[in-house]
Design a protein around this motif. Structure first.
Motif, PDB file in Angstrom:
ATOM      1  N   GLY A 134     -37.070  70.376  -6.247  1.00  0.00           N
ATOM      2  CA  GLY A 134     -36.805  69.030  -6.807  1.00  0.00           C
ATOM      3  C   GLY A 134     -35.447  68.140  -5.435  1.00  0.00           C
ATOM      4  N   TRP A 135     -35.443  69.300  -4.696  1.00  0.00           N
ATOM      5  CA  TRP A 135     -34.329  68.191  -3.227  1.00  0.00           C
ATOM      6  C   TRP A 135     -34.990  67.764  -2.468  1.00  0.00           C
ATOM      7  CZ3 TRP A 135     -33.893  71.216   0.494  1.00  0.00           C
ATOM      8  CH2 TRP A 135     -33.931  72.440   0.977  1.00  0.00           C
ATOM      9  N   VAL A 136     -36.260  68.429  -2.453  1.00  0.00           N
ATOM     10  CA  VAL A 136     -37.347  68.176  -1.050  1.00  0.00           C
ATOM     11  C   VAL A 136     -37.267  66.682  -1.676  1.00  0.00           C
ATOM     12  CG1 VAL A 136     -38.794  67.585   0.923  1.00  0.00           C
ATOM     13  CG2 VAL A 136     -37.054  70.195  -0.249  1.00  0.00           C
ATOM     14  N   ASP A 137     -38.012  65.736  -0.465  1.00  0.00           N
ATOM     15  CA  ASP A 137     -38.407  64.285  -0.536  1.00  0.00           C
ATOM     16  C   ASP A 137     -39.595  65.011   0.475  1.00  0.00           C
ATOM     17  OD1 ASP A 137     -39.591  62.203  -0.210  1.00  0.00           O
ATOM     18  OD2 ASP A 137     -37.769  61.239   0.834  1.00  0.00           O
ATOM     19  N   PRO A 138     -41.230  64.302  -0.429  1.00  0.00           N
ATOM     20  CA  PRO A 138     -42.198  64.108   0.139  1.00  0.00           C
ATOM     21  C   PRO A 138     -42.368  63.793   1.458  1.00  0.00           C
ATOM     22  CG  PRO A 138     -42.267  64.543  -2.178  1.00  0.00           C
ATOM     23  CD  PRO A 138     -41.053  64.522  -1.769  1.00  0.00           C
ATOM     24  N   GLU A 139     -41.777  62.396   1.056  1.00  0.00           N
ATOM     25  CA  GLU A 139     -41.670  60.976   2.178  1.00  0.00           C
ATOM     26  C   GLU A 139     -42.065  62.334   3.804  1.00  0.00           C
ATOM     27  OE1 GLU A 139     -43.693  59.254   1.732  1.00  0.00           O
ATOM     28  OE2 GLU A 139     -44.413  58.856  -0.158  1.00  0.00           O
ATOM     29  N   GLY A 140     -40.298  63.187   3.793  1.00  0.00           N
ATOM     30  CA  GLY A 140     -39.793  63.041   4.608  1.00  0.00           C
ATOM     31  C   GLY A 140     -39.742  64.066   5.464  1.00  0.00           C
ATOM     32  N   VAL A 141     -40.338  64.947   4.596  1.00  0.00           N
ATOM     33  CA  VAL A 141     -42.240  66.110   4.743  1.00  0.00           C
ATOM     34  C   VAL A 141     -43.250  65.619   5.776  1.00  0.00           C
ATOM     35  CG1 VAL A 141     -43.577  68.208   4.218  1.00  0.00           C
ATOM     36  CG2 VAL A 141     -41.478  67.663   3.045  1.00  0.00           C
ATOM     37  N   SER A 142     -43.230  64.007   5.298  1.00  0.00           N
ATOM     38  CA  SER A 142     -44.818  63.646   5.443  1.00  0.00           C
ATOM     39  C   SER A 142     -44.318  62.672   6.922  1.00  0.00           C
ATOM     40  CB  SER A 142     -45.211  62.563   4.565  1.00  0.00           C
ATOM     41  OG  SER A 142     -45.862  60.977   5.558  1.00  0.00           O
ATOM     42  N   ALA A 143     -43.086  62.447   7.231  1.00  0.00           N
ATOM     43  CA  ALA A 143     -42.257  61.318   8.310  1.00  0.00           C
ATOM     44  C   ALA A 143     -42.243  62.720   9.717  1.00  0.00           C
ATOM     45  CB  ALA A 143     -41.123  60.794   8.025  1.00  0.00           C
ATOM     46  N   MET A 144     -41.974  63.805   9.250  1.00  0.00           N
ATOM     47  CA  MET A 144     -41.975  65.167  10.005  1.00  0.00           C
ATOM     48  C   MET A 144     -43.155  65.322  10.317  1.00  0.00           C
ATOM     49  SD  MET A 144     -39.256  67.395   8.375  1.00  0.00           S
ATOM     50  CE  MET A 144     -37.696  66.969   6.867  1.00  0.00           C
ATOM     51  N   VAL A 145     -44.580  65.658   9.884  1.00  0.00           N
ATOM     52  CA  VAL A 145     -45.247  66.204   9.823  1.00  0.00           C
ATOM     53  C   VAL A 145     -46.159  64.898  11.326  1.00  0.00           C
ATOM     54  CG1 VAL A 145     -47.997  65.226   9.383  1.00  0.00           C
ATOM     55  CG2 VAL A 145     -46.590  66.950   7.865  1.00  0.00           C
ATOM     56  N   ALA A 146     -45.782  63.263  10.963  1.00  0.00           N
ATOM     57  CA  ALA A 146     -46.276  62.161  11.806  1.00  0.00           C
ATOM     58  C   ALA A 146     -45.588  62.243  13.203  1.00  0.00           C
ATOM     59  CB  ALA A 146     -45.549  61.204  11.651  1.00  0.00           C
ATOM     60  N   LEU A 147     -44.127  63.354  13.193  1.00  0.00           N
ATOM     61  CA  LEU A 147     -43.129  63.378  14.592  1.00  0.00           C
ATOM     62  C   LEU A 147     -44.208  63.793  15.344  1.00  0.00           C
ATOM     63  CD1 LEU A 147     -40.071  62.681  13.026  1.00  0.00           C
ATOM     64  CD2 LEU A 147     -41.133  61.294  14.842  1.00  0.00           C
ATOM     65  N   ILE A 148     -44.036  65.941  14.822  1.00  0.00           N
ATOM     66  CA  ILE A 148     -45.144  66.683  15.207  1.00  0.00           C
ATOM     67  C   ILE A 148     -46.616  66.640  15.724  1.00  0.00           C
ATOM     68  CG2 ILE A 148     -46.157  68.807  15.097  1.00  0.00           C
ATOM     69  CD1 ILE A 148     -42.855  69.041  14.918  1.00  0.00           C
ATOM     70  N   LEU A 149     -47.168  65.539  15.307  1.00  0.00           N
ATOM     71  CA  LEU A 149     -48.477  65.336  15.214  1.00  0.00           C
ATOM     72  C   LEU A 149     -48.445  63.421  17.268  1.00  0.00           C
ATOM     73  CD1 LEU A 149     -50.962  64.467  12.556  1.00  0.00           C
ATOM     74  CD2 LEU A 149     -50.509  65.985  14.056  1.00  0.00           C
ATOM     75  N   LYS A 150     -47.748  62.689  16.547  1.00  0.00           N
ATOM     76  CA  LYS A 150     -47.088  62.087  18.059  1.00  0.00           C
ATOM     77  C   LYS A 150     -46.767  63.154  18.962  1.00  0.00           C
ATOM     78  CE  LYS A 150     -45.371  58.324  16.260  1.00  0.00           C
ATOM     79  NZ  LYS A 150     -44.297  56.817  16.014  1.00  0.00           N
ATOM     80  N   ALA A 151     -45.712  63.944  18.916  1.00  0.00           N
ATOM     81  CA  ALA A 151     -45.531  65.253  20.240  1.00  0.00           C
ATOM     82  C   ALA A 151     -46.964  65.807  20.584  1.00  0.00           C
ATOM     83  CB  ALA A 151     -44.565  65.881  20.083  1.00  0.00           C
ATOM     84  N   SER A 152     -47.484  66.059  20.237  1.00  0.00           N
ATOM     85  CA  SER A 152     -48.928  66.781  20.406  1.00  0.00           C
ATOM     86  C   SER A 152     -49.641  66.128  20.806  1.00  0.00           C
ATOM     87  CB  SER A 152     -49.287  67.453  18.513  1.00  0.00           C
ATOM     88  OG  SER A 152     -50.841  67.482  18.924  1.00  0.00           O
ATOM     89  N   GLN A 153     -49.816  64.364  20.187  1.00  0.00           N
ATOM     90  CA  GLN A 153     -50.998  63.392  20.550  1.00  0.00           C
ATOM     91  C   GLN A 153     -50.642  62.679  22.134  1.00  0.00           C
ATOM     92  OE1 GLN A 153     -50.616  61.049  17.799  1.00  0.00           O
ATOM     93  NE2 GLN A 153     -52.086  61.659  16.958  1.00  0.00           N
ATOM     94  N   ARG A 154     -49.064  63.236  22.407  1.00  0.00           N
ATOM     95  CA  ARG A 154     -48.911  62.830  24.134  1.00  0.00           C
ATOM     96  C   ARG A 154     -48.849  64.621  24.752  1.00  0.00           C
ATOM     97  NH1 ARG A 154     -44.344  58.744  25.278  1.00  0.00           N
ATOM     98  NH2 ARG A 154     -45.326  59.184  27.395  1.00  0.00           N
ATOM     99  N   ALA A 155     -49.432  65.561  23.877  1.00  0.00           N
ATOM    100  CA  ALA A 155     -49.107  66.515  24.871  1.00  0.00           C
ATOM    101  C   ALA A 155     -51.431  66.648  25.227  1.00  0.00           C
ATOM    102  CB  ALA A 155     -48.948  67.839  24.254  1.00  0.00           C
ATOM    103  N   THR A 156     -51.539  65.950  24.645  1.00  0.00           N
ATOM    104  CA  THR A 156     -53.027  65.963  24.700  1.00  0.00           C
ATOM    105  C   THR A 156     -53.443  64.981  25.324  1.00  0.00           C
ATOM    106  OG1 THR A 156     -53.582  66.602  22.254  1.00  0.00           O
ATOM    107  CG2 THR A 156     -55.364  65.305  23.635  1.00  0.00           C
ATOM    108  N   LYS A 157     -52.750  64.024  25.118  1.00  0.00           N
ATOM    109  CA  LYS A 157     -52.856  62.595  26.141  1.00  0.00           C
ATOM    110  C   LYS A 157     -52.592  63.134  27.838  1.00  0.00           C
ATOM    111  CE  LYS A 157     -51.264  58.462  26.835  1.00  0.00           C
ATOM    112  NZ  LYS A 157     -50.220  57.272  26.997  1.00  0.00           N
ATOM    113  N   GLU A 158     -50.797  64.171  28.499  1.00  0.00           N
ATOM    114  CA  GLU A 158     -50.711  63.907  29.495  1.00  0.00           C
ATOM    115  C   GLU A 158     -50.385  64.555  29.629  1.00  0.00           C
ATOM    116  OE1 GLU A 158     -47.095  61.865  29.697  1.00  0.00           O
ATOM    117  OE2 GLU A 158     -47.065  60.521  28.386  1.00  0.00           O
TER     118      GLU A 158
END
Lengths: 116, 116
Positions: free
Chosen positions: A38-62
């Protein structure tokens, strides 16, 4: 795969010692399912996924590293595991004493069920 | 620790099989030192660190996970390792066949030198 089946897999992951909970997030940020305390906000978890995917996408591109597979963030008091399943990401929130070997085996089994 | 000493450590990491290169990034984004192949933009690596730290900070705030320690992103064609050293982050860019056990040992030794 139905929402109920997704829910069952997430709940069974949550029952493992050291796992606070898990969620499945679409790559564009929607939450497909979650079994989080109950104390974990799923939206916060979703935001962390977005950040990890962005980092991975930069690694893919660069760095020409190809598609995202998995990630682990290890913090002082817990870990976050991210794993690609088709066009979704499963996130697992653990304590520090979660055994990664066991968690990965269970995650692998859950992934196989979810891919079907 | 001098810039030369930092450089030496980064160069010795780069000589390990499976490691493309590494860099040390300040938490606010500045690059303290790097030994990266010519085709890798250090600014891009710094941007990846920023994204990982943001994800970790959310985990600290929303999941009470404490300070960032380490992270791994595993992509199809390579891995990124991030490790906290005091107020800096060391990033290692590897191929898929880098042995994480060896890399982690070398990283640990490099961290010990860098912390001094």
């Amino acid at each position: 795969m139905s929402d109920d089946e997704i829910k069952n897999i997430l709940v069974s992951l949550k029952n493992i010692k050291g796992i606070h909970g898990s969620a499945i997030i679409e790559k564009f940020g929607d939450i497909s399912g979650s079994a989080l305390p109950g104390w974990v906000d799923p939206e916060g978890v979703s935001a962390m996924v977005a950040l990890i995917l962005k980092a991975s996408q930069r690694a893919t591109k660069e760095l020409d590293q190809g598609e995202f597979l998995n990630a682990i963030i290890e913090n002082e008091k817990g870990k976050l595991l991210f794993s690609s399943i088709g066009d979704k990401i499963i996130v697992v929130v653990t304590t520090t004493d979660a055994k990664l070997g066991i968690v990965n085996l269970k995650l692998q089994a859950a992934r196989e069920k979810l891919i079907k």
